[in-house]
Design a protein around this motif. Structure first.
Motif, short mmCIF file in Angstrom:
data_model
loop_
_atom_site.label_atom_id
_atom_site.label_comp_id
_atom_site.label_asym_id
_atom_site.label_seq_id
_atom_site.Cartn_x
_atom_site.Cartn_y
_atom_site.Cartn_z
N LEU A 16 -3.57 2.17 4.59
CA LEU A 16 -4.94 1.86 4.15
C LEU A 16 -4.95 0.55 3.41
O LEU A 16 -4.00 0.16 2.82
CB LEU A 16 -5.48 2.97 3.25
CG LEU A 16 -5.76 4.29 3.93
CD1 LEU A 16 -6.15 5.34 2.92
CD2 LEU A 16 -6.87 4.13 4.96
N LYS A 45 6.98 2.56 6.64
CA LYS A 45 5.80 1.70 6.63
C LYS A 45 5.99 0.48 7.52
O LYS A 45 5.03 -0.01 8.10
CB LYS A 45 5.45 1.27 5.20
CG LYS A 45 4.92 2.43 4.37
CD LYS A 45 4.27 2.00 3.07
CE LYS A 45 5.19 1.32 2.12
NZ LYS A 45 4.54 1.05 0.81
N THR A 70 -0.74 10.10 0.13
CA THR A 70 -0.11 9.21 -0.83
C THR A 70 1.38 9.19 -0.53
O THR A 70 2.02 10.25 -0.48
CB THR A 70 -0.36 9.70 -2.27
OG1 THR A 70 -1.78 9.77 -2.48
CG2 THR A 70 0.27 8.77 -3.29
N ARG A 102 -3.42 6.57 6.22
CA ARG A 102 -4.47 7.27 6.97
C ARG A 102 -3.77 7.98 8.12
O ARG A 102 -3.00 7.38 8.86
CB ARG A 102 -5.50 6.31 7.52
CG ARG A 102 -6.58 7.01 8.37
CD ARG A 102 -7.61 6.06 8.95
NE ARG A 102 -8.36 5.43 7.87
CZ ARG A 102 -8.46 4.11 7.69
NH1 ARG A 102 -7.87 3.28 8.51
NH2 ARG A 102 -9.16 3.62 6.69
N SER A 119 0.82 -1.20 0.00
CA SER A 119 0.00 0.00 0.00
C SER A 119 0.86 1.26 0.00
O SER A 119 1.85 1.35 0.72
CB SER A 119 -0.91 0.02 1.24
OG SER A 119 -1.64 1.21 1.26
N ASN A 120 0.47 2.21 -0.81
CA ASN A 120 1.13 3.51 -0.77
C ASN A 120 0.15 4.57 -0.26
O ASN A 120 0.36 5.75 -0.43
CB ASN A 120 1.70 3.90 -2.14
CG ASN A 120 0.61 4.27 -3.13
OD1 ASN A 120 -0.54 3.84 -3.00
ND2 ASN A 120 0.96 5.04 -4.13
N ARG A 121 -0.92 4.12 0.37
CA ARG A 121 -1.95 5.00 0.93
C ARG A 121 -1.85 4.97 2.44
O ARG A 121 -1.71 3.92 3.04
CB ARG A 121 -3.33 4.56 0.48
CG ARG A 121 -3.48 4.44 -1.04
CD ARG A 121 -3.54 5.76 -1.75
NE ARG A 121 -4.73 6.45 -1.29
CZ ARG A 121 -4.79 7.76 -1.11
NH1 ARG A 121 -3.75 8.52 -1.34
NH2 ARG A 121 -5.89 8.32 -0.68
N ASP A 146 -3.41 14.22 0.71
CA ASP A 146 -4.17 14.43 -0.51
C ASP A 146 -4.96 15.75 -0.49
O ASP A 146 -5.01 16.45 -1.49
CB ASP A 146 -5.12 13.26 -0.77
CG ASP A 146 -4.36 11.95 -0.91
OD1 ASP A 146 -3.24 11.96 -1.45
OD2 ASP A 146 -4.89 10.92 -0.48
N THR A 190 -6.06 11.42 4.35
CA THR A 190 -5.37 10.38 3.60
C THR A 190 -4.17 11.02 2.92
O THR A 190 -4.19 12.20 2.57
CB THR A 190 -6.29 9.72 2.55
OG1 THR A 190 -6.80 10.72 1.68
CG2 THR A 190 -7.43 8.97 3.22
#
Length: 165
Positions: A165, A76, A65, A54, A50-52, A144, A63
């Motif tokens: 996310l 991460k 990116t 929260r 995931s590169n998303r 974002d 959110t």
């Protein structure tokens, strides 16, 4: 006597192995149990898919990116994370992480509201104002829609949570 010793030895080994797995480090505890829906929780070994992100601040949720670089991969691996970020210069919140991350520094020229960056190798910075800078950072990602970020972060120190996310 020997029978008692033979029974106590396995019991002591079990107790010691249980105690060895416990920690008082809140960052380790925070990262040890990923929340439901986290890629790491549902697909161990693929926690970097995931590169998303929260980001939670009080009742506000944003959110972001994330970029694809070694710094982000290392960041991460520490998620989920809940930390207290300190105010600095009326334009950013920061926290010193307990361990260093890989860096690839550059001067962005202009910091954008919502930028998530690393200063040095262990200072995580979340910017809520746009301004010019001569400092060098490692880019991690961008919120974002940072429209209400400044209001959510407030004027002092604030608790912020980060999770994939």
């Amino acid at each position: 006597m020997k029978q008692t010793q033979m029974l106590l030895l396995p019991l002591m080994l079990v107790v010691l192995s249980i105690l060895a797995g416990k920690t008082d480090d809140p960052m380790t505890q925070e990262s040890s149990t990923p929340p439901a829906g986290n890629t790491a929780a549902t697909n161990p070994g693929n926690s970097n898919l995931s590169n998303r992100l929260r980001i939670g601040v009080g009742t506000h949720t944003f959110t972001a990116t994330l970029l694809d670089n070694p710094s982000v991969t290392a960041f991460k691996a520490r998620l989920p994370l809940t930390i207290v970020m300190k105010e600095l210069n009326g334009n950013e919140k920061f926290v010193d992480l307990p361990t260093s991350l890989p860096i690839s520094v550059s001067n962005p020229g202009t910091i954008q509201a919502g930028d998530l960056m690393l200063y040095g190798s262990s200072t995580l910075v979340l910017f809520y104002e746009t301004f010019q800078t001569s400092y060098r950072y490692t880019r991690l990602g961008q919120i974002d829609n940072p429209t209400s970020l400044q209001r959510a972060l407030g004027a002092g120190n604030v608790t912020v949570s980060f999770e994939l996310l």
